[in-house]
Design a protein around this motif. Structure first.
Motif, PDB file in Angstrom:
ATOM      1  N   GLU A 150       0.808  -1.213   0.000  1.00 52.84           N
ATOM      2  CA  GLU A 150       0.000   0.000   0.000  1.00 52.84           C
ATOM      3  C   GLU A 150       0.850   1.277   0.000  1.00 52.84           C
ATOM      4  O   GLU A 150       0.530   2.239  -0.668  1.00 52.84           O
ATOM      5  CB  GLU A 150      -0.887  -0.048   1.256  1.00 52.84           C
ATOM      6  CG  GLU A 150      -1.880   1.059   1.360  1.00 52.84           C
ATOM      7  CD  GLU A 150      -2.643   0.978   2.688  1.00 52.84           C
ATOM      8  OE1 GLU A 150      -2.299   0.126   3.548  1.00 52.84           O
ATOM      9  OE2 GLU A 150      -3.575   1.763   2.849  1.00 52.84           O
ATOM     10  N   ARG A 151       1.924   1.263   0.769  1.00 55.00           N
ATOM     11  CA  ARG A 151       2.791   2.448   0.825  1.00 55.00           C
ATOM     12  C   ARG A 151       4.108   2.130   0.131  1.00 55.00           C
ATOM     13  O   ARG A 151       4.769   1.155   0.480  1.00 55.00           O
ATOM     14  CB  ARG A 151       3.036   2.869   2.263  1.00 55.00           C
ATOM     15  CG  ARG A 151       1.845   3.626   2.832  1.00 55.00           C
ATOM     16  CD  ARG A 151       2.037   3.924   4.297  1.00 55.00           C
ATOM     17  NE  ARG A 151       2.022   2.688   5.071  1.00 55.00           N
ATOM     18  CZ  ARG A 151       2.463   2.569   6.323  1.00 55.00           C
ATOM     19  NH1 ARG A 151       2.985   3.606   6.922  1.00 55.00           N
ATOM     20  NH2 ARG A 151       2.401   1.407   6.952  1.00 55.00           N
ATOM     21  N   PHE A 152       4.472   2.928  -0.847  1.00 57.40           N
ATOM     22  CA  PHE A 152       5.714   2.692  -1.570  1.00 57.40           C
ATOM     23  C   PHE A 152       6.206   4.025  -2.117  1.00 57.40           C
ATOM     24  O   PHE A 152       5.479   5.014  -2.139  1.00 57.40           O
ATOM     25  CB  PHE A 152       5.483   1.692  -2.711  1.00 57.40           C
ATOM     26  CG  PHE A 152       4.429   2.124  -3.692  1.00 57.40           C
ATOM     27  CD1 PHE A 152       4.756   2.881  -4.811  1.00 57.40           C
ATOM     28  CD2 PHE A 152       3.094   1.799  -3.481  1.00 57.40           C
ATOM     29  CE1 PHE A 152       3.783   3.296  -5.702  1.00 57.40           C
ATOM     30  CE2 PHE A 152       2.113   2.218  -4.377  1.00 57.40           C
ATOM     31  CZ  PHE A 152       2.459   2.974  -5.484  1.00 57.40           C
ATOM     32  N   ASN A 153       7.458   4.037  -2.538  1.00 54.63           N
ATOM     33  CA  ASN A 153       8.055   5.240  -3.102  1.00 54.63           C
ATOM     34  C   ASN A 153       7.875   5.196  -4.625  1.00 54.63           C
ATOM     35  O   ASN A 153       8.485   4.370  -5.294  1.00 54.63           O
ATOM     36  CB  ASN A 153       9.543   5.282  -2.720  1.00 54.63           C
ATOM     37  CG  ASN A 153      10.227   6.560  -3.202  1.00 54.63           C
ATOM     38  OD1 ASN A 153       9.887   7.106  -4.249  1.00 54.63           O
ATOM     39  ND2 ASN A 153      11.196   7.008  -2.414  1.00 54.63           N
ATOM     40  N   ARG A 154       7.030   6.044  -5.130  1.00 56.10           N
ATOM     41  CA  ARG A 154       6.694   5.996  -6.552  1.00 56.10           C
ATOM     42  C   ARG A 154       7.925   6.196  -7.436  1.00 56.10           C
ATOM     43  O   ARG A 154       8.033   5.593  -8.505  1.00 56.10           O
ATOM     44  CB  ARG A 154       5.627   7.057  -6.864  1.00 56.10           C
ATOM     45  CG  ARG A 154       5.042   6.959  -8.251  1.00 56.10           C
ATOM     46  CD  ARG A 154       3.714   7.704  -8.371  1.00 56.10           C
ATOM     47  NE  ARG A 154       2.625   7.095  -7.630  1.00 56.10           N
ATOM     48  CZ  ARG A 154       1.931   6.017  -8.027  1.00 56.10           C
ATOM     49  NH1 ARG A 154       2.244   5.429  -9.162  1.00 56.10           N
ATOM     50  NH2 ARG A 154       0.949   5.536  -7.302  1.00 56.10           N
ATOM     51  N   ASP A 155       8.861   7.025  -6.984  1.00 58.06           N
ATOM     52  CA  ASP A 155      10.063   7.281  -7.795  1.00 58.06           C
ATOM     53  C   ASP A 155      10.911   6.026  -7.968  1.00 58.06           C
ATOM     54  O   ASP A 155      11.710   5.929  -8.889  1.00 58.06           O
ATOM     55  CB  ASP A 155      10.934   8.369  -7.149  1.00 58.06           C
ATOM     56  CG  ASP A 155      10.222   9.711  -7.129  1.00 58.06           C
ATOM     57  OD1 ASP A 155       9.339   9.923  -7.987  1.00 58.06           O
ATOM     58  OD2 ASP A 155      10.543  10.537  -6.252  1.00 58.06           O
ATOM     59  N   SER A 156      10.767   5.071  -7.035  1.00 55.46           N
ATOM     60  CA  SER A 156      11.600   3.870  -7.097  1.00 55.46           C
ATOM     61  C   SER A 156      11.095   2.859  -8.121  1.00 55.46           C
ATOM     62  O   SER A 156      11.855   1.990  -8.559  1.00 55.46           O
ATOM     63  CB  SER A 156      11.651   3.190  -5.718  1.00 55.46           C
ATOM     64  OG  SER A 156      12.235   4.073  -4.784  1.00 55.46           O
ATOM     65  N   LEU A 157       9.832   2.974  -8.518  1.00 55.68           N
ATOM     66  CA  LEU A 157       9.255   1.965  -9.412  1.00 55.68           C
ATOM     67  C   LEU A 157      10.022   1.863 -10.724  1.00 55.68           C
ATOM     68  O   LEU A 157      10.188   0.784 -11.284  1.00 55.68           O
ATOM     69  CB  LEU A 157       7.788   2.275  -9.701  1.00 55.68           C
ATOM     70  CG  LEU A 157       6.832   2.179  -8.505  1.00 55.68           C
ATOM     71  CD1 LEU A 157       5.432   2.578  -8.936  1.00 55.68           C
ATOM     72  CD2 LEU A 157       6.844   0.783  -7.895  1.00 55.68           C
ATOM     73  N   ALA A 158      10.516   3.016 -11.197  1.00 53.15           N
ATOM     74  CA  ALA A 158      11.226   3.031 -12.480  1.00 53.15           C
ATOM     75  C   ALA A 158      12.520   2.219 -12.426  1.00 53.15           C
ATOM     76  O   ALA A 158      13.056   1.842 -13.464  1.00 53.15           O
ATOM     77  CB  ALA A 158      11.535   4.474 -12.884  1.00 53.15           C
ATOM     78  N   GLU A 159      13.012   1.962 -11.221  1.00 49.50           N
ATOM     79  CA  GLU A 159      14.276   1.226 -11.066  1.00 49.50           C
ATOM     80  C   GLU A 159      14.069  -0.286 -11.019  1.00 49.50           C
ATOM     81  O   GLU A 159      15.039  -1.038 -10.982  1.00 49.50           O
ATOM     82  CB  GLU A 159      14.988   1.658  -9.776  1.00 49.50           C
ATOM     83  CG  GLU A 159      15.261   3.146  -9.683  1.00 49.50           C
ATOM     84  CD  GLU A 159      16.244   3.607 -10.735  1.00 49.50           C
ATOM     85  OE1 GLU A 159      17.020   2.768 -11.259  1.00 49.50           O
ATOM     86  OE2 GLU A 159      16.229   4.817 -11.054  1.00 49.50           O
TER      87      GLU A 159
END
Ligand SMILES: [Zn+2]
Length: 198
Positions: A150-159
């Motif tokens: 549920e809680r995650f760092n959206r900027d990290s998804l691209a990695e």
């Protein structure tokens, strides 16, 4: 074959299409897919009986993953004891060909050095990943899978390459379908990564 699995980690025994993490000492129910582990928060009280339960449950065909296990520098007590238990899980993961579900709070250095030492063939899945892009990049490079909830760092998804990104509800009330929408991935069946699914 096991059922389609969209949710790689939950503590809710009623969820379907999920790997349900059993409480310490619980019997494996007759139906469903489960993970068994000694949580790092319980490392201090994990005695011989707990380790025996872990070893016996890990062999069960309804248990498809080992964990959660791992490191918590804030709440898990002695880190060397946590590591001893983590290595026990890693060896069961290897013996039974079942992936690891890993809890990591300030244990990245130990995790990486153990992974480099053991070179596991089984997926090592860091669950509840909320780290920054730099950490995501480092862990992906080292071969880890990252599971987000549920809680995650959206900027990290691209990695995180799609094949290394997993979804989980953990102890959230939010269903994995909703989490898939929030993350922007579709629901993907990850049963091929799990024990007995191959
Ligand atoms: Zn959990």
């Amino acid at each position: 074959m096991i059922a389609a699995i969209y949710d790689v980690h939950t503590h809710d025994l009623d969820r379907a299409n999920a790997v349900v993490n059993l409480p310490l000492g619980a019997a494996v129910p007759p139906e469903g897919c489960y993970s068994v582990g000694i949580h790092p928060w319980d490392a201090g009280m994990a005695d011989g009986a707990a380790v025996r339960w872990l070893r016996e449950s890990a062999a069960d065909s309804r248990v498809v993953a080992i964990g959660e296990t791992g490191f918590d520098a804030l709440r898990g007590g002695d880190m060397d004891r946590q590591e001893e238990l983590f290595r026990e899980h890693a060896s069961l993961s290897r013996i039974y060909g079942k992936p690891m579900i890993i809890h990591n709070v300030r244990g990245t250095d130990r995790l990486i050095s153990i992974r480099r030492e053991l070179r596991p063939a089984e997926p090592w899945i860091i669950h509840g990943f909320r780290g920054k892009p730099e950490l995501a990049r480092q862990l992906v490079r080292e071969g880890f899978y990252l599971s987000v909830g549920e809680r995650f760092n959206r900027d990290s998804l691209a990695e995180i390459p799609a094949e290394r990104l997993l979804l989980e509800s953990d102890d959230s009330a939010v269903d994995v379908r909703e989490i898939a929408r929030m993350v922007g991935t579709g629901l993907r069946d990850v049963s091929y990564l799990l024990g007995n699914g191959r």
